[in-house]
Design a protein around this motif. Structure first.
Motif, PDB file in Angstrom:
ATOM      1  N   LEU A 228      -5.630   0.649   7.593  1.00 44.67           N
ATOM      2  CA  LEU A 228      -6.037   0.743   6.197  1.00 44.67           C
ATOM      3  C   LEU A 228      -5.647   2.067   5.555  1.00 44.67           C
ATOM      4  O   LEU A 228      -5.477   2.139   4.339  1.00 44.67           O
TER       5      LEU A 228
ATOM      6  N   PRO B 253       0.047   2.997   6.422  1.00 48.82           N
ATOM      7  CA  PRO B 253      -0.137   1.556   6.195  1.00 48.82           C
ATOM      8  C   PRO B 253       1.154   0.830   5.850  1.00 48.82           C
ATOM      9  O   PRO B 253       1.355  -0.310   6.291  1.00 48.82           O
TER      10      PRO B 253
ATOM     11  N   ASN C  69       0.873  -1.171   0.000  1.00 48.61           N
ATOM     12  CA  ASN C  69       0.000   0.000   0.000  1.00 48.61           C
ATOM     13  C   ASN C  69       0.906   1.215   0.000  1.00 48.61           C
ATOM     14  O   ASN C  69       1.613   1.467   0.969  1.00 48.61           O
TER      15      ASN C  69
ATOM     16  N   SER D 256      -2.720  -5.080   5.465  1.00 50.38           N
ATOM     17  CA  SER D 256      -3.546  -4.054   6.107  1.00 50.38           C
ATOM     18  C   SER D 256      -4.792  -4.592   6.792  1.00 50.38           C
ATOM     19  O   SER D 256      -5.107  -4.190   7.915  1.00 50.38           O
TER      20      SER D 256
ATOM     21  N   SER E  79       2.784  -2.238   8.066  1.00 52.56           N
ATOM     22  CA  SER E  79       3.117  -3.558   7.530  1.00 52.56           C
ATOM     23  C   SER E  79       4.558  -3.937   7.833  1.00 52.56           C
ATOM     24  O   SER E  79       4.867  -5.100   8.092  1.00 52.56           O
TER      25      SER E  79
END
Length: 525
Positions: free
Chosen positions: A96, A79, A74, A90, A83
């Motif tokens: 998100l 996000p 992403n 996500s 990660s």
């Protein structure tokens, strides 16, 4: 000497020899710049490689290993960072978009390294909206932070978020100074893990004054797609008959009605091709001056590590939190699944393990970083992490049962830079994307949100379309081949793989029925 004394002496000798023979775990410094794209690193080649931008990073790559196929899942700050810390995608870690915090219990990477005996610290940009309590020490910027005279939250200076301390200077210089001071004062009897994260070169590209003359008389090479790309995109990115051309994707030219660099740099005093050219030159020079500041400071850090005798037993990883559009497709910022923003620079230097001058096309993503660092520290990848360790590659060996594709998803839809929500899959040779064009929040919840008062039309759906690119023959992604019958079987295979990955990665949108309905309706278009 008594028998007992002889036994004790022998035991001491054996213990000393065993201790001497036991190799100390390596220190790990994870350096990440904000929005530093691989196009702006000399070692990656490309149109900017002749500008002598990053000699220190280039040398790091020449003495270590450079990953050609490292991607984020992403392409947006929070996000992507979530990660990296969690080793999860996500929908699993819950982050998100830009406004969701990563819960303390999911700050997995420092937790796992502490179990392995490491002291842990994060210095610089954090951007995960919550106190980094999993680290032994932190000194982090609030949110984006400031380029000049930045304020930091510092552990031990009061209760978060009131534990603010001031500094003087440009943030890149300050963050480097803080990292060096931190390492100087560490207890060297145990290995350390340091996340050293720069704000630069995030927009709006405020560079230190000493770089004002850097590239001043240089004409920066421009991408052809800044001006001409008749076969790129789809209705999801351009609208039907280009009717959304002025709306989707902030631009370098004056194409976008609200956000464009012509307006920012030229104040609409110029029009046409000359306006685009002048805006691009100003944009790139400001961006690249920030990049130059990062590289110069890394030279300072590397010299310090060598002086302190830490160079050989320290793993140095360098990356950006995602890529960046540098005018390609007449786009700025990131967020898109196009390679310029999806690709992350990723370089690893560790003389005791990695053979000099290695280049790999292994397909990795940012969920793999934490498992790899954990295994470099002597641990094992936790089962709760979705990423995989690529330590075999660092050791010059082949990976077994490795992925052949990587999943991507951008959730936010239109917010900030007018990028439609989309997801897709990338292999080494192909890319398939679906623009579903709707925010994940229901309209009833979204319409009173702060975003809805700041950006025109973001509650609206944009067209639902597919794009497919043959990266082997079209690496700049200029020709959408989704409707080309020659690729029908390949696209069908990619859709099958995409569906499998969405199920395996908990990305099936069962909690977002409006999005799921769009996907189901248009899957076979």
């Amino acid at each position: 000497m008594s028998c007992l004394s002889k036994i004790l002496v022998l035991f001491f000798i054996l213990f000393t020899l065993a201790a001497a023979g036991k190799k100390k775990s390596p220190n790990i410094i994870f350096i990440m710049s904000d929005d530093h794209t691989s196009q702006a690193i000399g070692a990656y080649g490309g149109r900017l490689s002749g500008l002598e931008l990053t000699p220190n990073i280039d040398k790091l790559a020449a003495e270590g290993i450079r990953f050609e196929n490292a991607f984020c899942n992403n392409s947006i700050c929070t996000p992507s960072r979530a990660s990296i810390i969690s080793g999860q995608y996500s929908q699993t870690n819950g982050v998100l978009d830009l406004d969701i915090a990563l819960p303390e219990e999911k700050q997995y990477l420092p937790k796992e390294l502490k179990k392995l005996g490491y002291s842990t610290a994060v210095i610089g940009k954090w951007h995960l909206h919550i106190e980094p309590t999993a680290f032994d020490y932190y000194k982090v910027l609030p949110g984006q932070g400031k380029y000049f005279n930045p304020t930091f939250h510092e552990k031990g200076k009061g209760d978060y978020p009131n534990n603010k301390v001031k500094s003087e200077g440009h943030s890149t210089d300050v963050i480097t100074d803080l990292a060096i001071d931190y390492i100087k004062n560490l207890d060297k009897s145990k290995p350390f893990f340091l996340m050293q994260h720069y704000k630069a070169p995030h927009d709006f590209f405020e560079y230190a004054p000493r770089y004002e003359d850097f590239l001043a008389d240089t004409e920066i090479p421009e991408p052809a797609s800044l001006y001409y790309q008749p076969n790129w995109g789809s209705e999801g990115t351009r609208g039907k008959n280009d009717n959304l051309r002025e709306y989707i994707g902030t631009s370098v030219s004056n194409r976008h009605f609200y956000r464009n660099y012509n307006q920012h740099y030229n104040g609409d005093t110029l029009q046409g091709l000359d306006a685009t050219h002048q805006a691009y030159q100003k944009y790139l020079k400001a961006y690249l001056r920030c990049v130059k500041g990062v590289d110069d400071n890394l030279g300072r850090l590397f010299a310090f590590l060598k002086e302190e005798g830490l160079w050989e037993n320290t793993v140095i990883l360098y990356t950006g939190d995602q890529g960046m559009m540098l005018g390609e497709h007449d786009l700025q910022d990131k967020r898109w699944m196009y390679d310029e923003t999806m690709r992350m620079p990723f370089i690893v230097h560790y003389p005791e393990m990695i053979e000099r001058g290695q280049v790999t096309d292994l397909l990795i993503n940012n969920t793999d970083f934490a498992p790899t660092m954990i295994e470099l520290a002597g641990g094992e990848t936790p089962e709760y992490m979705q990423g995989k360790s690529f330590i075999n590659t660092l050791q010059g060996e082949d990976e077994t049962d490795w992925r052949t594709s990587t999943y991507y998803r951008y959730w936010m839809h239109i917010i900030h830079h007018y990028v439609p929500a989309h997801f897709g899959i990338r292999t080494k040779d192909y890319k398939l994307m679906f623009f579903y064009g709707k925010h994940y929040l229901p309209e009833s919840e979204f319409k009173n949100h702060y975003w809805a008062t700041q950006y025109y039309g973001i509650e609206k759906e944009t067209p639902h379309t597919w794009e497919f690119y043959d990266l082997k023959n079209d690496p700049e992604e200029l020709n959408n081949r989704y409707n080309d019958p020659r690729y029908k079987e390949i696209i069908a295979q990619l859709k099958k793989e995409l569906k499998t990955q969405r199920e395996e990665l908990n990305e099936t949108d069962e909690n977002y029925p409006e999005i799921k309905a769009i996907i189901d309706k248009h899957w076979n278009d």
